[in-house]
Write a protein that holds these residues in place. Structure first.
Motif, PDB file in Angstrom:
ATOM      1  N   SER A 191       0.834  -1.208   0.000  1.00 46.58           N
ATOM      2  CA  SER A 191       0.000   0.000   0.000  1.00 46.58           C
ATOM      3  C   SER A 191       0.869   1.259   0.000  1.00 46.58           C
ATOM      4  O   SER A 191       0.528   2.266  -0.638  1.00 46.58           O
ATOM      5  N   LEU A 209       3.389   5.480  -5.989  1.00 48.89           N
ATOM      6  CA  LEU A 209       3.065   5.474  -7.418  1.00 48.89           C
ATOM      7  C   LEU A 209       2.052   6.563  -7.765  1.00 48.89           C
ATOM      8  O   LEU A 209       2.171   7.245  -8.780  1.00 48.89           O
ATOM      9  N   CYS A 210       1.056   6.700  -6.904  1.00 49.16           N
ATOM     10  CA  CYS A 210      -0.071   7.596  -7.212  1.00 49.16           C
ATOM     11  C   CYS A 210       0.181   9.050  -6.818  1.00 49.16           C
ATOM     12  O   CYS A 210      -0.379   9.957  -7.438  1.00 49.16           O
ATOM     13  N   ALA A 211       1.008   9.260  -5.774  1.00 51.59           N
ATOM     14  CA  ALA A 211       1.085  10.606  -5.183  1.00 51.59           C
ATOM     15  C   ALA A 211       2.489  11.199  -5.149  1.00 51.59           C
ATOM     16  O   ALA A 211       2.709  12.204  -4.480  1.00 51.59           O
ATOM     17  N   TRP A 236       3.568  13.615   0.972  1.00 51.67           N
ATOM     18  CA  TRP A 236       2.986  12.356   0.508  1.00 51.67           C
ATOM     19  C   TRP A 236       4.057  11.276   0.366  1.00 51.67           C
ATOM     20  O   TRP A 236       3.799  10.095   0.590  1.00 51.67           O
ATOM     21  N   ALA A 281       6.906   0.617  -9.407  1.00 51.18           N
ATOM     22  CA  ALA A 281       6.037  -0.427  -9.966  1.00 51.18           C
ATOM     23  C   ALA A 281       6.743  -1.785  -9.922  1.00 51.18           C
ATOM     24  O   ALA A 281       6.124  -2.810  -9.602  1.00 51.18           O
ATOM     25  N   SER A 302       4.143   7.669   2.371  1.00 47.53           N
ATOM     26  CA  SER A 302       4.398   6.344   1.786  1.00 47.53           C
ATOM     27  C   SER A 302       5.521   5.638   2.520  1.00 47.53           C
ATOM     28  O   SER A 302       5.473   4.415   2.731  1.00 47.53           O
ATOM     29  N   THR A 361       2.132   1.678  -3.482  1.00 48.94           N
ATOM     30  CA  THR A 361       1.031   2.142  -4.333  1.00 48.94           C
ATOM     31  C   THR A 361       0.795   3.639  -4.132  1.00 48.94           C
ATOM     32  O   THR A 361       0.568   4.383  -5.095  1.00 48.94           O
ATOM     33  N   LEU A 362       0.880   4.080  -2.866  1.00 46.17           N
ATOM     34  CA  LEU A 362       0.729   5.510  -2.581  1.00 46.17           C
ATOM     35  C   LEU A 362       1.833   6.309  -3.266  1.00 46.17           C
ATOM     36  O   LEU A 362       1.576   7.390  -3.827  1.00 46.17           O
ATOM     37  N   ARG A 384       8.103   6.403 -10.296  1.00 46.17           N
ATOM     38  CA  ARG A 384       6.911   5.581 -10.555  1.00 46.17           C
ATOM     39  C   ARG A 384       7.296   4.279 -11.269  1.00 46.17           C
ATOM     40  O   ARG A 384       6.769   3.207 -10.960  1.00 46.17           O
TER      41      ARG A 384
END
Length: 470
Positions: free
Chosen positions: A341, A347-349, A356, A432, A360, A344-345, A428
């Motif tokens: 998680s 990756l997204c933020a 942010w 991944a 993470s 993933t955070l 990112r």
């Protein structure tokens, strides 16, 4: 036996080895500026230690089995301290590279004895606690390399500049050696035999043919020799494995005990730890590049960003042993899910800024503490005491190989994506891959959990019916 004192002595050496693996990341600009180190020299300063450390680990474990863990541990600490001094007084890049190679070899003699001593001398209850502390110390050493390394460079103690990150090992070594001679018990090897020099050379050459191209290939543009070397590693390692089998059948003592590969929990643990370290080392490396190269933070500021991760990792790693004993391997799977998680955070933020990114890191630290110490303990649970040295050496080699390979491969992905200045896109891409690796670790843990349940059910059926279990 003094549990606390003995464990503290052992873990201080493990902390030093991990600290020196990561601290050079934040010092790389200083090497470039003050020593005029070229990109190739920087790769060798960082990767040379990792290579000799990983390549010598199995032989270091076997030497512990042969000559005694206590003796090899003390000799390794002395050698590591001297090598650190040589690093600290280096006058040019060539001297620093040579000293780092020696430092890695000394670490390979010292570190396998830590887990070997834990496995061989502590009773089961104390062993579980010790492995938990081992995992916590490894994580702290890794993160301290970033945080404390940045602080030492910023403070410029006694005007020593980058040299202090190596010279700080001297007082530690001078304290650890006499304490080790006083506190560590003598564990005599069950039997002595000639060291398998051919097997040791084959493993070292095989690993070199993989690790050197991975370490230097990206900066060199992946020329033909890198691919030739990696291809040549396959027959070298196959022939070395064949020699290990033949020597074992003859009654000799090969440097790699192939019987360990028949221990399912050990083999699965090695695979899971390799994947985890590939993710963790590359994550630390690429995030440092983002913080310093993309966000323009200083070495100290970048190090501080990792501090919450370190604190939470320590807390959950110490709680993890107790939780796993009560709730089983589901705890490790939950830890992996929390780490996933956090990735993933990221990756997204990642584009949203430093708060942010730190959020993470908090999730990653929480999850990692529940995963890595338990992977180590699970891998060694069925290893016989007389195999403790070689088992620990091979496990440590897998850790370093995973870390070195992860930094090289995932680092290359980051550099390729950041070539146009897009550091957010680069993190990112690397995150991944890290996410895929941690999910693979969770899948292996789930497989082992289900297998353990089936084994328990078969044993219960056997007791009920009076027939042997399958």
């Amino acid at each position: 036996m003094r549990f606390g004192g003995t464990l503290a002595v052992l873990l201080s050496a493990w902390f030093m080895a991990q600290f020196d693996f990561f601290v050079v990341n934040v010092a790389a600009p200083s090497f470039e500026r003050e020593l005029h180190a070229s990109p190739a020299a920087l790769e060798l300063i960082v990767g040379g230690y990792a290579f000799t450390y990983a390549a010598g680990m199995i032989t270091g474990g076997r030497l512990g089995d042969r000559y005694g863990y206590r003796r090899m541990f003390i000799g390794g600490v002395i050698a590591f301290t001297i090598a650190s001094l040589l690093c600290g007084i280096a006058l040019n890049p060539a001297q620093l590279v040579a000293a780092r190679l020696l430092q890695g070899l000394a670490g390979a003699a010292m570190v396998p004895q830590v887990l070997a001593m834990i496995s061989a001398v502590f009773p089961p209850d104390e062993r579980r606690r010790a492995v938990g502390w081992y995992g916590a110390t490894g994580g702290l050493g890794s993160i301290a390399g970033q945080v404390l390394g940045g602080l030492l460079l910023s403070a410029d103690l006694f005007g020593l500049g980058w040299r202090v990150i190596f010279l700080i090992n001297l007082p530690v070594g001078l304290v650890v050696v006499p304490l080790a001679a006083w506190l560590l018990p003598r564990v005599e090897p069950a039997r002595r035999s000639r060291l398998d020099l051919l097997g040791a050379a084959g493993l070292a050459i095989g690993l070199a043919l993989i690790l050197v191209p991975l370490g230097l290939g990206n900066s060199a543009g992946w020329p033909a020799w890198t691919w030739i070397c990696m291809g040549a590693s396959v027959p070298v390692l196959v022939l070395t494995g064949r020699w290990q089998y033949v020597l074992g059948r003859r009654g000799g003592q090969p440097v790699l005990d192939l019987a360990l590969l028949k221990v399912h929990s050990y083999l699965a643990g090695v695979g899971a730890i390799t994947a985890f370290m590939a993710y963790f080392a590359s994550f630390m490396f690429t995030l440092t590049l983002l913080l310093q190269g993309g966000l323009r933070l200083t070495a100290f500021q970048a190090g501080l960003a990792f501090a919450p991760m370190g604190v939470l990792f320590t807390i959950t790693s110490l709680l993890g042993t107790r939780l796993v004993r009560r709730y089983g391997l589901k705890v490790v799977m939950i830890g992996g899910a929390v780490t996933a998680s956090g990735l993933t955070l990221l990756l997204c933020a990642a584009a949203a800024g430093l708060p942010w990114i730190i959020a993470s890191l908090v999730l990653v630290g929480l999850g990692n503490g529940l995963v890595i110490p338990q992977l180590i303990g699970a891998a060694l649970v069925e290893v016989a005491p007389h195999q403790a040295g070689i088992g620990s050496g091979f496990l440590s080699t897998a850790q370093q190989f995973g870390g070195s390979g992860g930094v090289a491969v995932i680092g290359a992905v980051y550099f390729a994506a950041a070539a146009g200045g897009d550091h957010v896109g680069a993190i990112r891409s690397s995150a991944a891959i890290d996410l895929a690796l941690i999910l693979a670790v969770v899948a292996v843990v789930d497989y082992n959990r289900r297998r353990a349940i089936r084994r328990t059910e078969r044993a219960a059926t056997s007791r009920t019916t009076g027939t042997p279990g399958a």
